[in-house]
Structures are given as C-alpha cells and as structure tokens.
Design a protein around this motif. Structure first.
Motif, PDB file in Angstrom:
ATOM      1  N   TYR A  91     -58.323   1.046 -18.726  1.00 12.39           N
ATOM      2  CA  TYR A  91     -57.045   1.571 -19.225  1.00 12.39           C
ATOM      3  C   TYR A  91     -55.938   0.569 -18.899  1.00 12.39           C
ATOM      4  CZ  TYR A  91     -59.017   6.392 -19.187  1.00 12.39           C
ATOM      5  OH  TYR A  91     -59.767   7.526 -19.388  1.00 12.39           O
ATOM      6  N   ALA A  92     -55.031   0.326 -19.870  1.00 15.20           N
ATOM      7  CA  ALA A  92     -53.806  -0.436 -19.588  1.00 15.20           C
ATOM      8  C   ALA A  92     -52.698   0.566 -19.234  1.00 15.20           C
ATOM      9  CB  ALA A  92     -53.432  -1.262 -20.813  1.00 15.20           C
ATOM     10  N   ALA A  93     -51.451   0.113 -19.183  1.00 17.29           N
ATOM     11  CA  ALA A  93     -50.318   1.031 -18.976  1.00 17.29           C
ATOM     12  C   ALA A  93     -49.862   1.545 -20.350  1.00 17.29           C
ATOM     13  CB  ALA A  93     -49.194   0.294 -18.254  1.00 17.29           C
ATOM     14  N   ILE A  94     -48.753   2.295 -20.384  1.00 19.22           N
ATOM     15  CA  ILE A  94     -48.334   2.877 -21.677  1.00 19.22           C
ATOM     16  C   ILE A  94     -47.716   1.843 -22.618  1.00 19.22           C
ATOM     17  CG2 ILE A  94     -47.953   5.215 -20.782  1.00 19.22           C
ATOM     18  CD1 ILE A  94     -44.877   4.514 -20.924  1.00 19.22           C
ATOM     19  N   TYR A  95     -47.375   0.661 -22.122  1.00 21.82           N
ATOM     20  CA  TYR A  95     -46.655  -0.313 -22.952  1.00 21.82           C
ATOM     21  C   TYR A  95     -47.616  -1.132 -23.815  1.00 21.82           C
ATOM     22  CZ  TYR A  95     -43.559   0.744 -19.077  1.00 21.82           C
ATOM     23  OH  TYR A  95     -42.843   1.395 -18.121  1.00 21.82           O
ATOM     24  N   GLU A  96     -47.169  -1.421 -25.026  1.00 20.58           N
ATOM     25  CA  GLU A  96     -48.016  -2.213 -25.925  1.00 20.58           C
ATOM     26  C   GLU A  96     -48.335  -3.572 -25.307  1.00 20.58           C
ATOM     27  OE1 GLU A  96     -46.360  -2.657 -29.840  1.00 20.58           O
ATOM     28  OE2 GLU A  96     -48.253  -3.388 -30.670  1.00 20.58           O
ATOM     29  N   ASP A  97     -47.322  -4.189 -24.689  1.00 21.18           N
ATOM     30  CA  ASP A  97     -47.578  -5.543 -24.162  1.00 21.18           C
ATOM     31  C   ASP A  97     -48.555  -5.518 -22.987  1.00 21.18           C
ATOM     32  OD1 ASP A  97     -45.809  -4.621 -22.139  1.00 21.18           O
ATOM     33  OD2 ASP A  97     -45.017  -6.647 -21.813  1.00 21.18           O
ATOM     34  N   SER A  98     -48.600  -4.404 -22.247  1.00 15.21           N
ATOM     35  CA  SER A  98     -49.531  -4.348 -21.101  1.00 15.21           C
ATOM     36  C   SER A  98     -50.974  -4.426 -21.601  1.00 15.21           C
ATOM     37  CB  SER A  98     -49.321  -3.074 -20.282  1.00 15.21           C
ATOM     38  OG  SER A  98     -49.895  -1.945 -20.927  1.00 15.21           O
ATOM     39  N   CYS A  99     -51.206  -3.853 -22.765  1.00 14.86           N
ATOM     40  CA  CYS A  99     -52.557  -3.861 -23.334  1.00 14.86           C
ATOM     41  C   CYS A  99     -52.821  -5.196 -24.043  1.00 14.86           C
ATOM     42  CB  CYS A  99     -52.678  -2.691 -24.300  1.00 14.86           C
ATOM     43  SG  CYS A  99     -54.346  -2.411 -24.868  1.00 14.86           S
ATOM     44  N   ASP A 100     -51.794  -5.691 -24.719  1.00 12.59           N
ATOM     45  CA  ASP A 100     -51.957  -6.950 -25.443  1.00 12.59           C
ATOM     46  C   ASP A 100     -52.252  -8.103 -24.472  1.00 12.59           C
ATOM     47  OD1 ASP A 100     -51.972  -7.981 -28.054  1.00 12.59           O
ATOM     48  OD2 ASP A 100     -50.013  -8.914 -27.734  1.00 12.59           O
ATOM     49  N   VAL A 101     -51.486  -8.202 -23.397  1.00 12.07           N
ATOM     50  CA  VAL A 101     -51.762  -9.288 -22.436  1.00 12.07           C
ATOM     51  C   VAL A 101     -53.077  -9.025 -21.695  1.00 12.07           C
ATOM     52  CG1 VAL A 101     -49.339  -9.930 -22.142  1.00 12.07           C
ATOM     53  CG2 VAL A 101     -50.388  -8.387 -20.489  1.00 12.07           C
ATOM     54  N   GLY A 102     -53.438  -7.744 -21.568  1.00  9.35           N
ATOM     55  CA  GLY A 102     -54.740  -7.406 -20.993  1.00  9.35           C
ATOM     56  C   GLY A 102     -55.856  -7.967 -21.855  1.00  9.35           C
ATOM     57  N   PHE A 103     -55.743  -7.772 -23.166  1.00  6.06           N
ATOM     58  CA  PHE A 103     -56.772  -8.309 -24.072  1.00  6.06           C
ATOM     59  C   PHE A 103     -56.769  -9.840 -24.041  1.00  6.06           C
ATOM     60  CE2 PHE A 103     -57.284  -4.205 -26.459  1.00  6.06           C
ATOM     61  CZ  PHE A 103     -58.668  -4.172 -26.426  1.00  6.06           C
ATOM     62  N   GLU A 104     -55.588 -10.433 -23.993  1.00  5.85           N
ATOM     63  CA  GLU A 104     -55.549 -11.909 -23.946  1.00  5.85           C
ATOM     64  C   GLU A 104     -56.284 -12.415 -22.702  1.00  5.85           C
ATOM     65  OE1 GLU A 104     -51.456 -13.090 -24.282  1.00  5.85           O
ATOM     66  OE2 GLU A 104     -51.362 -12.414 -26.374  1.00  5.85           O
ATOM     67  N   ALA A 105     -56.019 -11.750 -21.578  1.00  5.75           N
ATOM     68  CA  ALA A 105     -56.670 -12.167 -20.326  1.00  5.75           C
ATOM     69  C   ALA A 105     -58.173 -11.893 -20.388  1.00  5.75           C
ATOM     70  CB  ALA A 105     -56.045 -11.447 -19.140  1.00  5.75           C
ATOM     71  N   ALA A 106     -58.548 -10.765 -20.981  1.00  6.97           N
ATOM     72  CA  ALA A 106     -59.971 -10.436 -21.113  1.00  6.97           C
ATOM     73  C   ALA A 106     -60.656 -11.462 -22.008  1.00  6.97           C
ATOM     74  CB  ALA A 106     -60.136  -9.034 -21.688  1.00  6.97           C
ATOM     75  N   GLU A 107     -59.972 -11.864 -23.072  1.00 11.33           N
ATOM     76  CA  GLU A 107     -60.529 -12.866 -23.983  1.00 11.33           C
ATOM     77  C   GLU A 107     -60.788 -14.172 -23.235  1.00 11.33           C
ATOM     78  OE1 GLU A 107     -57.820 -14.248 -27.055  1.00 11.33           O
ATOM     79  OE2 GLU A 107     -59.442 -14.114 -28.516  1.00 11.33           O
ATOM     80  N   GLN A 108     -59.791 -14.585 -22.461  1.00 13.25           N
ATOM     81  CA  GLN A 108     -59.906 -15.813 -21.672  1.00 13.25           C
ATOM     82  C   GLN A 108     -61.006 -15.723 -20.618  1.00 13.25           C
ATOM     83  OE1 GLN A 108     -58.323 -18.888 -21.491  1.00 13.25           O
ATOM     84  NE2 GLN A 108     -57.716 -18.324 -23.564  1.00 13.25           N
ATOM     85  N   SER A 109     -61.150 -14.548 -20.028  1.00 12.11           N
ATOM     86  CA  SER A 109     -62.076 -14.394 -18.892  1.00 12.11           C
ATOM     87  C   SER A 109     -63.533 -14.545 -19.303  1.00 12.11           C
ATOM     88  CB  SER A 109     -61.893 -13.005 -18.259  1.00 12.11           C
ATOM     89  OG  SER A 109     -62.443 -11.998 -19.109  1.00 12.11           O
ATOM     90  N   GLY A 110     -63.834 -14.298 -20.575  1.00  7.72           N
ATOM     91  CA  GLY A 110     -65.227 -14.345 -21.032  1.00  7.72           C
ATOM     92  C   GLY A 110     -65.976 -13.041 -20.809  1.00  7.72           C
TER      93      GLY A 110
END
Ligand code: GUN
Ligand code: FE
Length: 447
Positions: free
Chosen positions: A132-151
């Motif tokens: 789960y991210a937080a309620i903000y769109e950017d919290s989820c978007d940067v979460g996905f960016e970091a997940a993408e980078q992490s492999g």
C-alpha cells in the motif's frame, strides 16, 4: 544491477516447499538460470559436467542454501519509518502513529524514502511484495518508479479512503479524486515491465471507506483486471465500528461481499476474527488471505485460527504489515506465524502444531498461490521465473564456520536456523527473473 541473458549456475543446498507439509531438497545441488528462468536443476556434479552450446558462468560457494524468493503479501510503503512506535491497539495506533506519518509521505519525503524501502525488501530476500502507498497520487507514482528501478516484483496501490482521511482535500472532493487518481495510476503502471509491476486498488478498510468508494474500487479492479487489497477482521473495536456503520450487513465480510470486493484477485489482510460463514464466503469467492503474525502480536490483535482457514481451502500467504509488524524480514514473519500457533497450542493442546516447513511454504509457494502466481514463482522448478535467494549458512550458526559441520545439517535444521536466526545479515544474493537485485558486500566490508 546485474542483468545477464547468458546462462549462469548457482551451487548450494536447494530447499523449497511446493506442497504444504513437506520440504523438497537437494544437498550440493545447482540451478542454471537462463533468460531469467530456471533452465536446469540437478546435482552440482552432474550439471557441471554436462556439455552445452553456451558456456555457463558458475558461482561456487561453500555452505550456502538456495531458496525460492520470499513473498510478502501485505505491507505499507509509507509506514516503514514508524516501526515499533506506539503501544496501543489498532484504531488509536492508526490515529496517533500512522496517519501522521502517512500524511507526510508526499513530495521529496516520498521520493527519498521509496527507493530505500524497496532496497530493504531486496536486502531481506523478499522478491515479491504487495504494498500500500499513502493516499497521494505521487506517493504511489514514486513508489512504482522505485519498484521499477529495484528490479523487484511489486503489486502496489494508492491508499483509498473517504471517511476520516488525513489529507487536505474537502470531503466532497475526496471520493472522486481518489477514484480518478487510482485509475490513472492503474493505467500507467498495471502490467509494466512485462507484468513485473501490477496495480492493486486499495480501499483501506470499511471503517474509512464509504460504500460508494468500495463499490467503485471493485468496478475499477474488474475493468482493468487488477488486484484488490484491503483489511478485514483484525481487531474487535474495528469490527464493532463496521457493525455500527453497516447495520444491515450479516457481518464484516458481508460488507465487502455486497460491494463486490471479494474476487479471486483480492488479498484480505489479517482475517483473525471470522465466523464460519465468513470463511465459507471468502472460500467461495476464491479471495486470498495475508496472515500478518508479527503485526497481530505487536498490536495485540489476536491469534489467527490458521487450521480453520487451511481446512476451508483458502489461499494464504504471509505479510510483514510494516509498520504494525516491526520488520520487513520475512524469516521473522515466519517465526511470528510459529509463535502465534504455539500460543494457541498452549490454550488448545489438541491442535496440530505448525512446523517451520509449513511456515516456509506459506512465505513462498503459499504466497505465490495467494497472488495467483503459482505458475511462475514460489518454488524451484524448471521453467519458472528465477526468483531466488542465496543464504550464507555460516552466518546463522552460533560459531559460524568454526561451529558444527554443515554436512550434519538436515533441510529442516537449515530452515529452523533461517526462521529463528535469519535475516539480511545472512542474505547473500537476491534474484528476480534471474537478475541480481541485491548482492551483499564482501565479508571484509561487512565485518
Ligand atoms: N487497518 C486499516 N489500516 C491499517 C494499517 O495501516 N495497518 C494495519 N495493521 N491495519 C490496518
Ligand atoms: Fe496493513
């Protein structure tokens, strides 16, 4: 990050648990990984000698175990910085400790923390996580960016809540904004990198979500064939609240049923206090359960009746539920699962005991089944995607290499050592789809 399409071999003591109740193992075994998949499994000597068209790059190490990657079916990205905080039960703990931390998880703070979080997962040997991210769109978007980078393999969603939320939005706008932003994130990320990243519509729970929000979340998930995740029957006060909000519902599970939230792609966190009817309803809907024992012990939420859920045929995985669970370390979560069932055994001596191999099954094959991913991950099988971890056995033994001989250790001994003493200090490498997403520093640097 190491990415290598040419074949490579990993030597070690192979251990997995494709079936609940038993272990499969191969002492001095080896796995050959090619194009991100497990290409061959066998005895090291046999595989080493075999003639192949392409040369295999071997990593030979003494005294390591190779397991399928660990699967965390329920955790919270914005909460990690608040672990071990607060002494109260669920609802006051959320109000006093969690909503304030999630409220801050936006902008630079979220951008800074998200990569650290996914790195921590990889360091702990987790290869797949539902988050789960937080309620903000950017919290989820940067979460996905970091997940993408992490492999890593990640299923993530923006937290949805329109009752008693912590944001700045006017109450009238919260629902429509939550739906619009969730849909936008799903369109952007669901299925990215060939299915490594997926979206989960994430209504927090019936205490903080209107019926309209829950129904709309269910519709969106169906439209995009995305996951759903929420919390269910974790705590008595929560259950009473839901009862008072939904007087006409038969029980808590019925609230979700009526909104269309129970689907084969739904992950229900906790499920501690369920009636027989509720268990049957979840089984009929083929929804899955994330058991979060370290969280349940930290918040004093209750002891899961695991035997009853297994008997009903439910798909069950394990979740760290950070920050109610104090660690991302899934070995500790397995230990928590054993501790919870041991506590029940003290009260009900006739219950069958949970064994380390069974807790390990839940954290690997069980989690894969709960996520509908049994065909691609969860066990060491030729053809599956190569999500693996390599564990240093010397780091688990009291006297390291000077202690007892590794040759004496049975697969059950090794698993028990991992569960009672395992963690990032012993995790040497983490692979997802054959890519090394975490590699421990050399021992001299680690000392
Ligand atoms: N129920 C609703 N939200 C939460 C949460 O963030 N953590 C836990 N443990 N339970 C919840
Ligand atoms: Fe949770």
């Amino acid at each position: 990050m190491q990415s290598d399409p040419s074949p490579f071999g990993i030597r070690g003591f192979l251990i997995d648990a494709p079936e609940y109740g038993s272990l499969r193992s191969r002492r001095d075994g080896a796995i050959i990984v090619e194009n991100g998949r497990v290409a061959e499994i066998g005895d090291y000597d046999d595989l080493r000698k075999r003639q192949r068209a392409a040369p295999v790059r071997w990593t030979d190490r003494e005294a390591v175990a190779v397991f399928p990657g660990l699967i965390d079916c329920h955790t919270h990205l914005p909460q990690y910085s608040a672990v071990a905080r607060g002494e109260s039960q669920l609802l006051p703990w959320l109000r006093e400790n969690i909503f304030p931390v999630e409220r801050e998880f936006t902008g630079p703070r979220a951008r800074e923390e998200a990569p650290l979080f996914f790195h921590e997962l990889a360091r702990n040997g987790t290869t797949t996580a539902m988050v789960y991210a937080a309620i903000y769109e950017d919290s989820c978007d940067v979460g996905f960016e970091a997940a993408e980078q992490s492999g890593l393999r990640v299923i993530l969603g923006k937290m949805m809540m329109d009752l008693g939320s912590y944001g700045q939005l006017q109450p009238k706008k919260i629902l429509s904004v939550s739906l619009i932003e969730s849909e936008r994130l799903c369109r952007k990320w669901h299925g990215a990198d060939n299915g490594r990243l997926e979206y989960a519509f994430s209504p927090r729970f019936a205490v903080t979500c209107s019926e309209k929000l829950m129904r709309s979340a269910a519709e969106l998930a169906q439209r995009f064939n995305a996951y759903l995740q929420t919390h269910l029957a974790e705590n008595q006060e929560e259950i009473e609240k839901v009862h008072n909000l939904h007087m006409s519902a038969r029980d808590y599970t019925d609230v979700y049923e009526k909104c269309g939230l129970l689907t084969p792609k739904t992950m229900l966190g906790h499920c501690i206090h369920l009636s027989a009817r509720e268990i049957d309803a979840i089984a009929a809907a083929q929804s899955s359960i994330a058991h979060c024992p370290t969280s349940n012990l930290f918040l004093g939420s209750g002891l899961l009746k695991l035997d009853q859920l297994l008997k009903a045929g439910l798909a069950i995985g394990l979740g760290s539920d950070v920050a109610a669970g104090p660690e991302l370390n899934m070995w500790q979560v397995m230990r928590g699962a054993l501790d919870v069932q041991k506590a029940r055994n003290m009260l009900e001596p006739n219950l069958q005991r949970l064994r380390p191999s069974e807790a390990f099954h839940l954290a690997t094959s069980g989690g894969a089944r709960a996520l509908g991913k049994s065909a691609i991950i969860g066990s060491l099988d030729v053809g599956k995607e190569a999500d693996l971890i390599v564990v240093d056995l010397a780091a688990l033994l009291p006297y390291g290499k000077q202690g007892r001989s590794f040759d004496d250790l049975t697969p059950e001994d090794i698993l028990a050592l991992c569960i009672y003493r395992g963690g990032p200090h012993a995790n040497l490498e983490t692979y997802v789809r054959g890519k090394c997403v975490y590699c421990a520093p050399e021992p001299t640097a680690r000392a």
